[in-house]
Design a protein around this motif. Structure first.
Motif, PDB file in Angstrom:
ATOM      1  N   VAL A  14      33.799  54.159  69.592  1.00  0.00           N
ATOM      2  CA  VAL A  14      33.061  53.136  68.847  1.00  0.00           C
ATOM      3  C   VAL A  14      33.679  51.760  69.094  1.00  0.00           C
ATOM      4  O   VAL A  14      32.969  50.765  69.298  1.00  0.00           O
ATOM      5  CB  VAL A  14      33.030  53.477  67.334  1.00  0.00           C
ATOM      6  CG1 VAL A  14      32.531  52.301  66.524  1.00  0.00           C
ATOM      7  CG2 VAL A  14      32.167  54.695  67.089  1.00  0.00           C
ATOM      8  N   ALA A  15      35.000  51.685  69.121  1.00  0.00           N
ATOM      9  CA  ALA A  15      35.672  50.414  69.378  1.00  0.00           C
ATOM     10  C   ALA A  15      35.353  49.902  70.786  1.00  0.00           C
ATOM     11  O   ALA A  15      35.088  48.711  70.983  1.00  0.00           O
ATOM     12  CB  ALA A  15      37.179  50.568  69.193  1.00  0.00           C
ATOM     13  N   VAL A  16      35.346  50.804  71.772  1.00  0.00           N
ATOM     14  CA  VAL A  16      35.027  50.419  73.150  1.00  0.00           C
ATOM     15  C   VAL A  16      33.580  49.952  73.235  1.00  0.00           C
ATOM     16  O   VAL A  16      33.268  48.939  73.876  1.00  0.00           O
ATOM     17  CB  VAL A  16      35.303  51.594  74.125  1.00  0.00           C
ATOM     18  CG1 VAL A  16      34.712  51.327  75.490  1.00  0.00           C
ATOM     19  CG2 VAL A  16      36.794  51.849  74.222  1.00  0.00           C
ATOM     20  N   ARG A  17      32.671  50.667  72.579  1.00  0.00           N
ATOM     21  CA  ARG A  17      31.251  50.290  72.603  1.00  0.00           C
ATOM     22  C   ARG A  17      31.052  48.924  71.967  1.00  0.00           C
ATOM     23  O   ARG A  17      30.312  48.091  72.491  1.00  0.00           O
ATOM     24  CB  ARG A  17      30.416  51.352  71.899  1.00  0.00           C
ATOM     25  CG  ARG A  17      28.946  51.019  71.897  1.00  0.00           C
ATOM     26  CD  ARG A  17      28.122  52.255  71.620  1.00  0.00           C
ATOM     27  NE  ARG A  17      26.722  51.962  71.454  1.00  0.00           N
ATOM     28  CZ  ARG A  17      25.880  51.747  72.453  1.00  0.00           C
ATOM     29  NH1 ARG A  17      26.310  51.787  73.690  1.00  0.00           N
ATOM     30  NH2 ARG A  17      24.605  51.505  72.219  1.00  0.00           N
ATOM     31  N   ARG A  18      31.699  48.662  70.849  1.00  0.00           N
ATOM     32  CA  ARG A  18      31.579  47.359  70.186  1.00  0.00           C
ATOM     33  C   ARG A  18      32.119  46.240  71.080  1.00  0.00           C
ATOM     34  O   ARG A  18      31.533  45.168  71.162  1.00  0.00           O
ATOM     35  CB  ARG A  18      32.314  47.359  68.850  1.00  0.00           C
ATOM     36  CG  ARG A  18      31.593  48.112  67.779  1.00  0.00           C
ATOM     37  CD  ARG A  18      32.330  48.039  66.474  1.00  0.00           C
ATOM     38  NE  ARG A  18      31.637  48.797  65.445  1.00  0.00           N
ATOM     39  CZ  ARG A  18      32.120  49.038  64.251  1.00  0.00           C
ATOM     40  NH1 ARG A  18      33.322  48.605  63.918  1.00  0.00           N
ATOM     41  NH2 ARG A  18      31.415  49.716  63.377  1.00  0.00           N
ATOM     42  N   ARG A  19      33.234  46.502  71.737  1.00  0.00           N
ATOM     43  CA  ARG A  19      33.810  45.496  72.630  1.00  0.00           C
ATOM     44  C   ARG A  19      32.861  45.200  73.781  1.00  0.00           C
ATOM     45  O   ARG A  19      32.635  44.051  74.148  1.00  0.00           O
ATOM     46  CB  ARG A  19      35.163  45.966  73.165  1.00  0.00           C
ATOM     47  CG  ARG A  19      35.847  44.943  74.080  1.00  0.00           C
ATOM     48  CD  ARG A  19      37.220  45.404  74.505  1.00  0.00           C
ATOM     49  NE  ARG A  19      37.255  46.793  74.943  1.00  0.00           N
ATOM     50  CZ  ARG A  19      37.136  47.199  76.214  1.00  0.00           C
ATOM     51  NH1 ARG A  19      37.004  46.311  77.173  1.00  0.00           N
ATOM     52  NH2 ARG A  19      37.177  48.467  76.516  1.00  0.00           N
ATOM     53  N   ARG A  20      32.283  46.240  74.360  1.00  0.00           N
ATOM     54  CA  ARG A  20      31.344  46.054  75.468  1.00  0.00           C
ATOM     55  C   ARG A  20      30.098  45.308  75.023  1.00  0.00           C
ATOM     56  O   ARG A  20      29.590  44.431  75.736  1.00  0.00           O
ATOM     57  CB  ARG A  20      30.960  47.408  76.074  1.00  0.00           C
ATOM     58  CG  ARG A  20      32.064  48.024  76.883  1.00  0.00           C
ATOM     59  CD  ARG A  20      31.638  49.335  77.480  1.00  0.00           C
ATOM     60  NE  ARG A  20      32.724  49.948  78.233  1.00  0.00           N
ATOM     61  CZ  ARG A  20      32.723  51.199  78.652  1.00  0.00           C
ATOM     62  NH1 ARG A  20      31.681  51.990  78.414  1.00  0.00           N
ATOM     63  NH2 ARG A  20      33.746  51.680  79.324  1.00  0.00           N
ATOM     64  N   LEU A  21      29.578  45.633  73.870  1.00  0.00           N
ATOM     65  CA  LEU A  21      28.406  44.934  73.352  1.00  0.00           C
ATOM     66  C   LEU A  21      28.727  43.462  73.073  1.00  0.00           C
ATOM     67  O   LEU A  21      27.919  42.574  73.364  1.00  0.00           O
ATOM     68  CB  LEU A  21      27.896  45.617  72.078  1.00  0.00           C
ATOM     69  CG  LEU A  21      27.139  46.923  72.282  1.00  0.00           C
ATOM     70  CD1 LEU A  21      26.864  47.581  70.930  1.00  0.00           C
ATOM     71  CD2 LEU A  21      25.847  46.666  73.016  1.00  0.00           C
ATOM     72  N   LEU A  26      28.244  37.832  74.622  1.00  0.00           N
ATOM     73  CA  LEU A  26      28.884  36.547  74.914  1.00  0.00           C
ATOM     74  C   LEU A  26      28.623  36.075  76.333  1.00  0.00           C
ATOM     75  O   LEU A  26      28.344  34.894  76.571  1.00  0.00           O
ATOM     76  CB  LEU A  26      30.397  36.633  74.672  1.00  0.00           C
ATOM     77  CG  LEU A  26      30.848  36.729  73.224  1.00  0.00           C
ATOM     78  CD1 LEU A  26      32.346  36.965  73.169  1.00  0.00           C
ATOM     79  CD2 LEU A  26      30.489  35.462  72.476  1.00  0.00           C
ATOM     80  N   PHE A  27      28.722  36.983  77.312  1.00  0.00           N
ATOM     81  CA  PHE A  27      28.664  36.575  78.708  1.00  0.00           C
ATOM     82  C   PHE A  27      27.319  36.849  79.366  1.00  0.00           C
ATOM     83  O   PHE A  27      26.985  36.213  80.354  1.00  0.00           O
ATOM     84  CB  PHE A  27      29.779  37.264  79.504  1.00  0.00           C
ATOM     85  CG  PHE A  27      31.145  36.923  78.997  1.00  0.00           C
ATOM     86  CD1 PHE A  27      31.630  35.632  79.081  1.00  0.00           C
ATOM     87  CD2 PHE A  27      31.950  37.889  78.431  1.00  0.00           C
ATOM     88  CE1 PHE A  27      32.884  35.307  78.624  1.00  0.00           C
ATOM     89  CE2 PHE A  27      33.208  37.574  77.965  1.00  0.00           C
ATOM     90  CZ  PHE A  27      33.673  36.281  78.062  1.00  0.00           C
ATOM     91  N   GLY A  28      26.553  37.796  78.879  1.00  0.00           N
ATOM     92  CA  GLY A  28      25.247  38.090  79.445  1.00  0.00           C
ATOM     93  C   GLY A  28      25.344  38.718  80.823  1.00  0.00           C
ATOM     94  O   GLY A  28      26.391  39.205  81.243  1.00  0.00           O
ATOM     95  N   SER A  29      24.221  38.671  81.549  1.00  0.00           N
ATOM     96  CA  SER A  29      24.196  39.309  82.865  1.00  0.00           C
ATOM     97  C   SER A  29      24.884  38.462  83.922  1.00  0.00           C
ATOM     98  O   SER A  29      25.350  38.976  84.924  1.00  0.00           O
ATOM     99  CB  SER A  29      22.756  39.594  83.274  1.00  0.00           C
ATOM    100  OG  SER A  29      22.061  38.359  83.386  1.00  0.00           O
ATOM    101  N   GLU A  30      24.959  37.149  83.725  1.00  0.00           N
ATOM    102  CA  GLU A  30      25.601  36.259  84.686  1.00  0.00           C
ATOM    103  C   GLU A  30      27.025  35.940  84.205  1.00  0.00           C
ATOM    104  O   GLU A  30      27.348  34.815  83.847  1.00  0.00           O
ATOM    105  CB  GLU A  30      24.777  34.997  84.850  1.00  0.00           C
ATOM    106  CG  GLU A  30      23.392  35.256  85.388  1.00  0.00           C
ATOM    107  CD  GLU A  30      22.580  33.991  85.467  1.00  0.00           C
ATOM    108  OE1 GLU A  30      23.101  32.922  85.110  1.00  0.00           O
ATOM    109  OE2 GLU A  30      21.431  34.070  85.877  1.00  0.00           O
ATOM    110  N   ARG A  31      27.840  36.938  84.228  1.00  0.00           N
ATOM    111  CA  ARG A  31      29.176  36.808  83.661  1.00  0.00           C
ATOM    112  C   ARG A  31      30.027  35.776  84.409  1.00  0.00           C
ATOM    113  O   ARG A  31      30.756  35.012  83.805  1.00  0.00           O
ATOM    114  CB  ARG A  31      29.867  38.165  83.669  1.00  0.00           C
ATOM    115  CG  ARG A  31      31.175  38.156  82.970  1.00  0.00           C
ATOM    116  CD  ARG A  31      31.740  39.541  82.867  1.00  0.00           C
ATOM    117  NE  ARG A  31      32.943  39.475  82.062  1.00  0.00           N
ATOM    118  CZ  ARG A  31      33.537  40.492  81.557  1.00  0.00           C
ATOM    119  NH1 ARG A  31      33.048  41.691  81.748  1.00  0.00           N
ATOM    120  NH2 ARG A  31      34.619  40.370  80.843  1.00  0.00           N
TER     121      ARG A  31
END
Length: 101
Positions: A14-21, A26-31
């Protein structure tokens, strides 16, 4: 023991999923583009902090030097009252009347 391990795995996932989301939001597809903008903003902010620091140092130096000059002028002994200098009366003569009236 297996239930404790399972619970830990669920919490970590859950922590990893929240971080990824959060990173995707924040960065979107154009990181790379956003991180470049972020770096540019950081450089600009750093330059502005440097400008403010330099201006502060220059201001403090100016006020210290003017304060020292004022203090030095106040400590000079006075020799007595100062007499006014004579005025040049020739330069202040009244205008002459023109003879063509």
């Amino acid at each position: 023991m297996s239930s404790n391990t399972y619970g830990t795995q669920v919490i970590e996932s859950v922590a990893v999923r929240r971080r990824r989301l959060r990173e995707a939001w924040l960065f979107g597809s154009e990181r790379t583009k956003n991180s470049l903008k972020e770096q540019t903003g950081k450089v600009f902010a750093s330059v502005m902090i440097g400008v403010v620091a330099c201006a502060g140092c220059a201001g403090v130096s100016y006020f210290k030097s003017s304060s020292a000059k004022e203090h030095q002028n106040n400590q000079q002994p006075t020799t007595g009252p100062v007499s006014p200098s004579p005025q040049n009366t020739a330069s202040q003569s009244p205008p002459s009347a023109s003879p063509n009236k």
